[in-house]
Every structure is written in structure tokens, then in C-alpha cells.
Write an enzyme that holds these catalytic residues in place. Structure first.
Site, short mmCIF file in Angstrom:
data_model
loop_
_atom_site.label_atom_id
_atom_site.label_comp_id
_atom_site.label_asym_id
_atom_site.label_seq_id
_atom_site.Cartn_x
_atom_site.Cartn_y
_atom_site.Cartn_z
N ASP A 107 -62.54 30.85 5.18
CA ASP A 107 -63.38 32.05 5.23
C ASP A 107 -63.73 32.31 6.71
O ASP A 107 -62.97 32.96 7.42
CB ASP A 107 -64.60 31.76 4.35
CG ASP A 107 -65.60 32.89 4.26
OD1 ASP A 107 -65.28 34.00 4.70
OD2 ASP A 107 -66.70 32.68 3.73
N PHE A 156 -66.41 37.56 -2.44
CA PHE A 156 -66.57 36.21 -2.98
C PHE A 156 -65.67 36.01 -4.20
O PHE A 156 -65.60 36.86 -5.09
CB PHE A 156 -68.05 35.99 -3.36
CG PHE A 156 -68.37 34.55 -3.57
CD1 PHE A 156 -68.55 33.70 -2.50
CD2 PHE A 156 -68.48 34.04 -4.86
CE1 PHE A 156 -68.84 32.36 -2.69
CE2 PHE A 156 -68.77 32.70 -5.06
CZ PHE A 156 -68.95 31.86 -3.99
P1 IMP Z 1 -65.61 28.49 6.04
O1 IMP Z 1 -66.16 27.31 6.77
O2 IMP Z 1 -66.47 29.70 6.22
O3 IMP Z 1 -64.16 28.78 6.35
O4 IMP Z 1 -65.73 28.19 4.50
C1 IMP Z 1 -64.99 27.25 3.86
C2 IMP Z 1 -65.61 26.79 2.57
O5 IMP Z 1 -66.58 27.73 2.06
C3 IMP Z 1 -64.56 26.67 1.50
O6 IMP Z 1 -64.01 25.38 1.46
C4 IMP Z 1 -65.34 26.98 0.22
O7 IMP Z 1 -65.90 25.81 -0.28
C5 IMP Z 1 -66.44 27.92 0.67
N1 IMP Z 1 -66.10 29.33 0.40
C6 IMP Z 1 -65.78 30.29 1.29
N2 IMP Z 1 -65.54 31.47 0.69
C7 IMP Z 1 -65.71 31.26 -0.63
C8 IMP Z 1 -65.56 32.10 -1.80
O8 IMP Z 1 -65.23 33.31 -1.75
N3 IMP Z 1 -65.79 31.49 -2.99
C9 IMP Z 1 -66.16 30.18 -3.12
N4 IMP Z 1 -66.30 29.36 -2.06
C10 IMP Z 1 -66.07 29.90 -0.83
#
Ligand code: IMP
Length: 180
Positions: A107, A156
Site C-alpha cells: 500500500d 480498502f
Molecule cells: P503498507 O506498509 O502501507 O504498504 O501496508 C502494508 C500492510 O497493510 C499489508 O501487509 C496489509 O496488512 C495492510 N493493508 C494495506 N492495505 C490494505 C487493504 O486494502 N486491506 C487490508 N489490509 C491492507
């Protein structure tokens, strides 16, 4: 015909089917097998969200490979906290290894940036990221995943290992938050 799902207070609509997920995993494993010909991959799967993706990808991957599971945490509800704790559970040496990190979703990219920095301090030979889902609009990290199943909009999603406050991980398909 797939139906909408209610998880806690939110409604989710069908987004990516089980068949589309398997097709994408087949393509990812073929790419990995080609790129790592003659090399052994150490897959490092980031729990909890990647458990289903890691399990299916390993079933399709047809060369020698080992896997280890780690845990970090940066999400609360539907918002990232932007904080990643230390790696928990890495019980194997990464020195000189070809690492492929398995993520359910990238994300903001904060999680993989932090994981890669921590792993690199232990001298692996190489580190790449293989993620089922990638949200380009919200990505602001330093390490863009090399292997991507689906590029998706900044909404999401749940299912196939991903949760909304711990519910939805068991769904076979992916669902997207319904706009109100
Ligand atoms: P980042 O550090 O922002 O890249 O987020 C990574 C983590 O956030 C992922 O491993 C997920 O556990 C959680 N995450 C990010 N986006 C979503 C989503 O749309 N649905 C559910 N979990 C998410």
C-alpha cells in the site's frame, strides 16, 4: 454469483475472483522460476495477511525453495499507523541468500521498506518483493515490488488472507469496500 459481504460495520463487494487469483499466481511463479533458474529462493512471507498467498504460491512453485514467516504490524482498522515494529520470527540465516519477500498487499510501501532495511543488514545476496496486490496511488516507498499480481485502485480490500479488523481473511476471493 458472488454476493456482498458485511464485516463488522462495513459492506464489501466482490472484486477479484478465485480463478483470477490462481491465474495471476501461475504467472508469478513462472516468472520467478525463470528469473531464479539455478538459484534457491528463500521466500520470506509477511504474516498475517500473506498466509494464503504464500501457501498457494508455494504449491505452484516447482523448483527448490525454502520459506520462513515473519510478522510486523502497521495497520489498525482500515488505516495504516505508519509504524512497523521489529521483525518477529525470522529463524533462519539470510546471509548470501536470494530472498523473495511475499506480501499480500503493498500500500504505502512502509512495511516492505522497513523489512528490506532490516534484512539487508544481515547481508543477503539479493532481495526482491513479490506481492499479490499493489496500490500505485498510495505508494510512497523506496522499493517498488518487482513481482506484482494486480495493480489496484486506492480502496480498502479484504479476503484471501486480508482482513478488516481480523474478519474476512477466510474468503476465497477479494472484496472491495463499498462506497457509501
Ligand atoms: P503498507 O506498509 O502501507 O504498504 O501496508 C502494508 C500492510 O497493510 C499489508 O501487509 C496489509 O496488512 C495492510 N493493508 C494495506 N492495505 C490494505 C487493504 O486494502 N486491506 C487490508 N489490509 C491492507
Amino acid at each position: 454469483m458472488l454476493k456482498e459481504r458485511q464485516l463488522h460495520d462495513k459492506i464489501f463487494t466482490p472484486f477479484i475472483s478465485e480463478k483470477e487469483i490462481y491465474l495471476s499466481i501461475t504467472n508469478l511463479t513462472q516468472e520467478l522460476q525463470k528469473d531464479y533458474e539455478g538459484k534457491e529462493i528463500l521466500f520470506i512471507a509477511i504474516l498475517n495477511g500473506s498466509f494464503m498467498f504464500a501457501s498457494d504460491l508455494m504449491k505452484f512453485y516447482d523448483k527448490d525453495a525454502v520459506i520462513s514467516f515473519i510478522k510486523v504490524s502497521s495497520y489498525s482498522g482500515i488505516h495504516t499507523t505508519g509504524r512497523v515494529d521489529e521483525l518477529i520470527g525470522l529463524n533462519t540465516s539470510v546471509q548470501g541468500k536470494h530472498i523473495v519477500i511475499l506480501e499480500d498487499i503493498v500500500d504505502t510501501g512502509i512495511t516492505i521498506d522497513k523489512v528490506i532495511t532490516l534484512l539487508k543488514s544481515n547481508y543477503p545476496e539479493s532481495v526482491e518483493v513479490c506481492t499479490l496486490l499493489f496500490k500505485p496511488e498510495s505508494f510512497k516507498g523506496k522499493n517498488k515490488p518487482k513481482y506484482i499480481g494486480f495493480k489496484i485502485p486506492n480502496k480498502f480490500v479484504v479476503g484471501y488472507g486480508l482482513d478488516y479488523n481480523e474478519l474476512g481473511r477466510n474468503l476465497k476471493e477479494l472484496y472491495q469496500l463499498k462506497e457509501e
